[in-house]
Write an enzyme that holds these catalytic residues in place. Structure first.
Site, mmCIF file in Angstrom:
data_model
loop_
_atom_site.group_PDB
_atom_site.id
_atom_site.type_symbol
_atom_site.label_atom_id
_atom_site.label_comp_id
_atom_site.label_asym_id
_atom_site.label_seq_id
_atom_site.Cartn_x
_atom_site.Cartn_y
_atom_site.Cartn_z
ATOM 1 N N HIS A 42 -15.147 1.442 -2.101
ATOM 2 C CA HIS A 42 -14.065 0.574 -1.597
ATOM 3 C C HIS A 42 -13.056 1.332 -0.731
ATOM 4 C CE1 HIS A 42 -14.955 -2.508 -5.046
ATOM 5 N NE2 HIS A 42 -15.789 -2.626 -4.029
ATOM 6 N N TYR A 71 0.835 -1.220 0.000
ATOM 7 C CA TYR A 71 0.000 0.000 0.000
ATOM 8 C C TYR A 71 0.864 1.262 0.000
ATOM 9 C CZ TYR A 71 -4.343 -2.449 -0.082
ATOM 10 O OH TYR A 71 -5.396 -3.225 -0.515
ATOM 11 N N CYS A 78 -3.561 1.956 21.543
ATOM 12 C CA CYS A 78 -3.739 0.586 22.055
ATOM 13 C C CYS A 78 -2.693 -0.400 21.535
ATOM 14 C CB CYS A 78 -5.145 0.094 21.717
ATOM 15 S SG CYS A 78 -5.307 -0.422 20.002
ATOM 16 N N CYS A 89 -6.993 1.702 13.068
ATOM 17 C CA CYS A 89 -6.465 0.643 13.927
ATOM 18 C C CYS A 89 -7.435 -0.537 13.919
ATOM 19 C CB CYS A 89 -6.306 1.202 15.341
ATOM 20 S SG CYS A 89 -6.021 -0.073 16.578
ATOM 21 N N CYS A 135 -8.923 -0.799 17.930
ATOM 22 C CA CYS A 135 -9.825 0.179 18.558
ATOM 23 C C CYS A 135 -10.505 1.085 17.526
ATOM 24 C CB CYS A 135 -9.086 1.030 19.594
ATOM 25 S SG CYS A 135 -7.930 2.220 18.887
ATOM 26 N N ASN A 173 -12.797 3.184 -6.951
ATOM 27 C CA ASN A 173 -11.372 3.522 -6.798
ATOM 28 C C ASN A 173 -11.087 4.087 -5.412
ATOM 29 O OD1 ASN A 173 -11.267 2.765 -9.417
ATOM 30 N ND2 ASN A 173 -11.052 4.826 -10.251
ATOM 31 N N ASN A 203 -15.080 2.003 -22.254
ATOM 32 C CA ASN A 203 -13.994 1.081 -21.910
ATOM 33 C C ASN A 203 -13.112 0.897 -23.132
ATOM 34 O OD1 ASN A 203 -12.515 -1.387 -20.998
ATOM 35 N ND2 ASN A 203 -14.071 -1.421 -19.389
ATOM 36 N N ARG A 228 1.821 1.828 -3.525
ATOM 37 C CA ARG A 228 0.715 2.357 -4.340
ATOM 38 C C ARG A 228 0.383 3.796 -3.960
ATOM 39 N NH1 ARG A 228 -3.821 -1.795 -3.759
ATOM 40 N NH2 ARG A 228 -4.962 -0.187 -4.870
HETATM 41 C C1 BJW Z 1 -9.943 1.393 -19.354
HETATM 42 C C2 BJW Z 1 -8.761 2.126 -19.540
HETATM 43 C C3 BJW Z 1 -8.912 3.457 -19.993
HETATM 44 C C4 BJW Z 1 -8.216 0.199 -18.813
HETATM 45 N N1 BJW Z 1 -10.141 3.952 -20.218
HETATM 46 N N2 BJW Z 1 -11.144 1.889 -19.602
HETATM 47 C C5 BJW Z 1 -21.793 -11.926 -5.510
HETATM 48 C C6 BJW Z 1 -22.398 -10.976 -4.716
HETATM 49 C C7 BJW Z 1 -21.708 -10.333 -3.689
HETATM 50 C C8 BJW Z 1 -20.374 -10.639 -3.434
HETATM 51 C C9 BJW Z 1 -19.754 -11.597 -4.218
HETATM 52 C C10 BJW Z 1 -20.462 -12.225 -5.238
HETATM 53 N N3 BJW Z 1 -19.620 -13.122 -5.825
HETATM 54 C C11 BJW Z 1 -18.411 -13.043 -5.194
HETATM 55 C C12 BJW Z 1 -18.468 -12.128 -4.204
HETATM 56 C C13 BJW Z 1 -17.322 -11.785 -3.287
HETATM 57 C C14 BJW Z 1 -16.385 -10.702 -3.770
HETATM 58 C C15 BJW Z 1 -16.389 -10.600 -5.298
HETATM 59 O O1 BJW Z 1 -17.056 -9.797 -5.899
HETATM 60 N N4 BJW Z 1 -15.582 -11.422 -5.970
HETATM 61 C C16 BJW Z 1 -15.544 -11.438 -7.444
HETATM 62 C C17 BJW Z 1 -14.159 -10.985 -7.937
HETATM 63 C C18 BJW Z 1 -15.914 -12.795 -7.924
HETATM 64 N N5 BJW Z 1 -16.792 -9.451 -3.168
HETATM 65 C C19 BJW Z 1 -16.386 -9.078 -1.941
HETATM 66 O O2 BJW Z 1 -15.698 -9.813 -1.244
HETATM 67 C C20 BJW Z 1 -16.882 -7.736 -1.456
HETATM 68 N N6 BJW Z 1 -17.491 -7.846 -0.180
HETATM 69 C C21 BJW Z 1 -18.572 -8.586 0.030
HETATM 70 O O3 BJW Z 1 -19.095 -9.246 -0.838
HETATM 71 O O4 BJW Z 1 -19.048 -8.508 1.296
HETATM 72 C C22 BJW Z 1 -20.207 -9.278 1.640
HETATM 73 C C23 BJW Z 1 -19.923 -10.131 2.822
HETATM 74 C C24 BJW Z 1 -18.959 -9.770 3.750
HETATM 75 C C25 BJW Z 1 -18.730 -10.568 4.850
HETATM 76 C C26 BJW Z 1 -19.461 -11.712 5.008
HETATM 77 C C27 BJW Z 1 -20.425 -12.065 4.082
HETATM 78 C C28 BJW Z 1 -20.661 -11.258 2.983
HETATM 79 C C29 BJW Z 1 -15.716 -6.779 -1.270
HETATM 80 C C30 BJW Z 1 -15.012 -6.501 -2.541
HETATM 81 C C31 BJW Z 1 -13.811 -5.577 -2.279
HETATM 82 C C32 BJW Z 1 -12.993 -5.337 -3.530
HETATM 83 N N7 BJW Z 1 -11.781 -4.670 -3.162
HETATM 84 C C33 BJW Z 1 -10.833 -4.297 -4.195
HETATM 85 C C34 BJW Z 1 -9.502 -3.855 -3.510
HETATM 86 C C35 BJW Z 1 -9.675 -2.474 -2.886
HETATM 87 C C36 BJW Z 1 -8.464 -2.022 -2.157
HETATM 88 C C37 BJW Z 1 -7.278 -1.802 -3.050
HETATM 89 O O5 BJW Z 1 -7.335 -1.015 -4.010
HETATM 90 O O6 BJW Z 1 -6.248 -2.409 -2.768
HETATM 91 O O7 BJW Z 1 -11.358 -3.238 -5.013
HETATM 92 S S1 BJW Z 1 -10.577 -5.594 -5.398
HETATM 93 C C38 BJW Z 1 -10.370 -4.527 -6.790
HETATM 94 O O8 BJW Z 1 -11.419 -4.785 -7.768
HETATM 95 C C39 BJW Z 1 -10.615 -3.098 -6.245
HETATM 96 C C40 BJW Z 1 -11.474 -2.514 -7.348
HETATM 97 O O9 BJW Z 1 -12.210 -1.413 -6.845
HETATM 98 C C41 BJW Z 1 -12.325 -3.676 -7.789
HETATM 99 C C42 BJW Z 1 -12.927 -3.531 -9.154
HETATM 100 O O10 BJW Z 1 -11.949 -3.459 -10.135
HETATM 101 P P1 BJW Z 1 -12.142 -2.489 -11.385
HETATM 102 O O11 BJW Z 1 -12.151 -1.095 -10.925
HETATM 103 O O12 BJW Z 1 -13.283 -2.937 -12.198
HETATM 104 O O13 BJW Z 1 -10.754 -2.678 -12.163
HETATM 105 P P2 BJW Z 1 -10.337 -3.802 -13.232
HETATM 106 O O14 BJW Z 1 -8.858 -3.818 -13.275
HETATM 107 O O15 BJW Z 1 -11.010 -5.098 -12.974
HETATM 108 O O16 BJW Z 1 -10.915 -3.269 -14.622
HETATM 109 C C43 BJW Z 1 -10.366 -2.126 -15.272
HETATM 110 C C44 BJW Z 1 -11.129 -1.891 -16.548
HETATM 111 O O17 BJW Z 1 -10.689 -0.660 -17.109
HETATM 112 C C45 BJW Z 1 -10.908 -2.972 -17.617
HETATM 113 O O18 BJW Z 1 -12.175 -3.374 -18.123
HETATM 114 C C46 BJW Z 1 -10.097 -2.248 -18.698
HETATM 115 O O19 BJW Z 1 -10.401 -2.706 -20.014
HETATM 116 C C47 BJW Z 1 -10.523 -0.821 -18.505
HETATM 117 N N8 BJW Z 1 -9.563 0.225 -18.913
HETATM 118 N N9 BJW Z 1 -7.706 1.409 -19.217
HETATM 119 C C48 BJW Z 1 -11.241 3.209 -20.057
HETATM 120 N N10 BJW Z 1 -7.839 4.318 -20.215
HETATM 121 ZN ZN ZN Z 2 -5.907 1.263 18.513
#
Ligand code: BJW
Ligand code: ZN
Length: 246
Positions: A117, A66, A149, A125, A128, A100, A212, A69
């Site tokens: 996100h 992180y 803590c 923390c 706490c 993002n 896209n 990044r």
């Molecule tokens: C361009 C370009 C240009 C390039 N111009 N375009 C069904 C329902 C609910 C949940 C799930 C489900 N199935 C599975 C799940 C679980 C999971 C999930 O979704 N998994 C899938 C991958 C299968 N979801 C979770 O775990 C979420 N929480 C949850 O479900 O909680 C419920 C729960 C909790 C506890 C108990 C029980 C239930 C949380 C998801 C968190 C995602 N976090 C991240 C990391 C964030 C921190 C960090 O940055 O480090 O978020 S993962 C990562 O992916 C990040 C992004 O925000 C996210 C999406 O990615 P994004 O933005 O779409 O990027 P890319 O790279 O995939 O795509 C880029 C695009 O741009 C491409 O298409 C290119 O072509 C294009 N592009 N240049 C225009 N110039």
């Molecule tokens: Zn603390």
């Protein structure tokens, strides 16, 4: 660029617009996407870094990732795509729903932003829940510890298996239900529950426009797919808006 009449008609009639954005909108600012050919997760496995168990197993490594990044994000600037979105506020009730964590919409000046996100600039923390800005943390190369803590401090982002901030998600859902046009920009739209947002918009009657560089699984669901970069297409859409409203 020639846009279909139907799209221009929708713009003329629209009062409320949402932009659902993902990593692709920041690609032209020099920030890597997650998936796709230049995605960071072609090299690093998400399950090893973007989840809480990974952080507990190896907090120093995740913290270092992180920090790396954050450096890139700090040096980046909002691009023409972020800036065009901000300009839409002059013509429509405009809301940004972003996956993002880079705060580039905020730095471009967008007023209403729902960060589904989290935000890489904030930390808390795990014990706490105290919040820390980066300038309040002593940086030693290892994961920092809470001065209240002793708990580990983590970035305020949403990892896999974690809940999204509930009020933010609810507000995003409400905006999606009320919007006339939903632009889906630079996202693979595969991560849920965030990816429900454009589906909610469409079910409520919104016109769905994808921007896209390539076709995605989501394209067949959109009313219009515009292929090209966000930084090139959004300013062109804005030009059409200006022609209509001035
Ligand atoms: C361009 C370009 C240009 C390039 N111009 N375009 C069904 C329902 C609910 C949940 C799930 C489900 N199935 C599975 C799940 C679980 C999971 C999930 O979704 N998994 C899938 C991958 C299968 N979801 C979770 O775990 C979420 N929480 C949850 O479900 O909680 C419920 C729960 C909790 C506890 C108990 C029980 C239930 C949380 C998801 C968190 C995602 N976090 C991240 C990391 C964030 C921190 C960090 O940055 O480090 O978020 S993962 C990562 O992916 C990040 C992004 O925000 C996210 C999406 O990615 P994004 O933005 O779409 O990027 P890319 O790279 O995939 O795509 C880029 C695009 O741009 C491409 O298409 C290119 O072509 C294009 N592009 N240049 C225009 N110039
Ligand atoms: Zn603390």
């Amino acid at each position: 660029m020639i846009f279909p009449d139907k799209f221009l008609e929708k713009i003329k009639e629209a009062k409320s617009i949402i932009f659902f954005t993902g990593a692709g909108i920041s690609a032209e600012s020099g920030i890597s996407t997650f998936r796709g050919k230049d995605g960071i997760w072609n090299k690093l496995k998400p399950e090893e870094l973007a989840n809480f168990d990974a952080f507990l197993r190896n907090p120093d490594m995740v913290w270092e990732w992180y920090q790396y990044r954050r450096k890139i994000v700090n040096e980046a600037l909002p691009n023409a795509g972020h800036i065009a979105i901000k300009e839409f506020e002059k013509y429509f009730d405009t809301k940004v729903v972003t996956q993002n964590v880079d705060n580039l919409h905020g730095r471009a000046g967008s007023k209403t932003i729902y960060e589904l996100h989290g935000n890489i600039e904030r930390n808390y923390c795990i014990n706490c829940n105290s919040f820390f800005n980066l300038d309040e943390i002593e940086l030693t190369g290892e994961v920092p510890k809470c001065d209240k803590c002793g708990g580990l401090i983590r970035p305020d982002v949403v990892w896999f298996g974690e809940m999204l901030p509930q009020e933010t998600f609810m507000n995003a859902e409400i905006s999606a239900q009320r919007c006339d046009i939903c632009f889906v920009v630079g996202t693979s739209a595969v991560v849920y529950p965030a990816a429900y947002i454009p589906h909610t918009a469409k079910s409520a009657g919104a016109y769905l426009v994808e921007i896209n560089i390539e076709k995605t699984d989501f394209s067949s669901f959109a009313d219009l797919s515009l292929t090209g970069t966000a930084g090139e297409i959004l300013p062109k859409v804005l030009e059409e808006v200006k022609k209509i409203f001035i």
